[in-house]
Scaffold this active site. Structure first.
Site, short mmCIF file in Angstrom:
data_model
loop_
_atom_site.label_atom_id
_atom_site.label_comp_id
_atom_site.label_asym_id
_atom_site.label_seq_id
_atom_site.Cartn_x
_atom_site.Cartn_y
_atom_site.Cartn_z
N GLY A 178 0.86 -1.11 -0.03
CA GLY A 178 0.02 -0.10 -0.06
C GLY A 178 0.85 1.23 -0.01
CG ASN A 211 0.39 0.84 4.84
OD1 ASN A 211 0.02 1.72 5.84
ND2 ASN A 211 0.15 1.41 3.55
CB SER A 225 -6.72 0.99 12.78
OG SER A 225 -7.55 1.89 13.08
CE1 TYR A 280 -9.24 -0.72 8.59
CE2 TYR A 280 -9.82 0.54 10.65
CZ TYR A 280 -8.81 0.19 9.49
OH TYR A 280 -7.80 0.89 9.60
CB ALA A 295 -10.27 -7.13 9.96
CE LYS A 296 -6.19 -2.55 9.73
NZ LYS A 296 -4.90 -2.64 8.98
#
Length: 265
Positions: free
Chosen positions: A20, A88, A142, A156, A159-160
């Protein structure tokens, strides 16, 4: 060469992959590692906006297992592996509104992009680090992984959170073999992705972007420093963590959030 110049070039013998790496935090990390002398490889689904970047670019969608394999094979063939791996890639492009808005496909994509892409790339490139008994892996997570917002980051954040747990367990496994694994959890960063995120939320709520930005600050409990981070500030932390100065750091999750996180950790 004075001591400062030596410090600024302390990655001169290293090869680094930044996934990324064409936008936002990834772009800033790639620039910072290159400034420290590293040979930098970047991946992304789209070509960089700049045509003359001094990096080796590989176009890839790392949520696809076959693209991970292709990237690893190209890097091994041309560079013999990497010394530094910055995982990333990640995205929060899933519908807001809670559980009822999220389909099985949304959940699967959230985990493919934000967890399994890192797991697969680690598995492909880590053996070369282990053979050399040296290397650093950084997982960009995050603060959402520990501070989820059900209205906008359910898939999100989940998953993080899984990425955080995976990163810690991997660090415990490979540290005795000379490889360090560290997690970095940015808070609110002023990136293109954040701008798109806020624009979409504002449009759906029928309010201005400035109002939505303030709402987001309020929702996360405020940011004592009073602003979002610049991607370069996050990149500076990542640079430190991959440098020789951080040689005793592994298995830790560093939050860079302007003081936002609401608990002692």
């Amino acid at each position: 060469m004075d001591n400062q110049e030596k410090m600024d070039q302390n990655l001169a013998s290293k090869t680094a992959l930044v996934t990324g790496g064409t936008k936002g935090i990834g772009k800033a990390i790639a620039a910072r590692l290159a400034a420290a002398g590293a040979t930098v490889i970047i991946t992304a689904r789209n070509q960089p906006d700049e045509a003359d970047l001094p990096y080796h670019f590989i176009s890839a969608d790392l949520s696809r297992p076959e693209d991970v394999t292709r990237v690893a094979e190209e890097i091994t063939a041309q560079f013999g592996g990497v010394d530094i791996l910055i995982n990333n890639m990640g995205a929060n492009t899933f519908p807001g509104g809670g559980f009822s808005t999220l389909s099985d496909e949304h959940w699967d994509q959230a985990f493919q992009v934000n967890l399994f892409s890192s797991v697969r790339l680690d598995k492909a490139l880590l053996p070369q680090m282990l053979a050399r008994k040296n290397g650093v892996i950084i997982h960009i997570s995050s603060t959402s992984g520990q501070f989820p917002i059900w209205e906008s980051t359910m898939a999100y954040s989940s998953a993080k959170a899984a990425l955080n747990a995976y990163s810690k367990t991997l660090s415990d496994e490979v540290a005795p073999q000379g490889v360090r694994v560290v997690t970095v959890s940015p808070g609110l960063n002023k990136t293109e992705a954040m701008s798109s995120f806020l624009n979409d939320l504002a449009k759906n709520a029928g309010i201005s972007v400035d109002e939505m930005t303030q709402n987001l600050f309020n929702r996360v409990g405020g940011v004592p420093l009073g602003r979002m981070a610049g991607p370069e500030e996050t990149a500076e932390l990542v640079y430190f963590l991959v440098s020789p100065n951080a040689s005793y750091i592994t298995g830790t999750n560093y939050h860079i959030d302007g003081g936002n996180f609401p608990v002692v950790r």
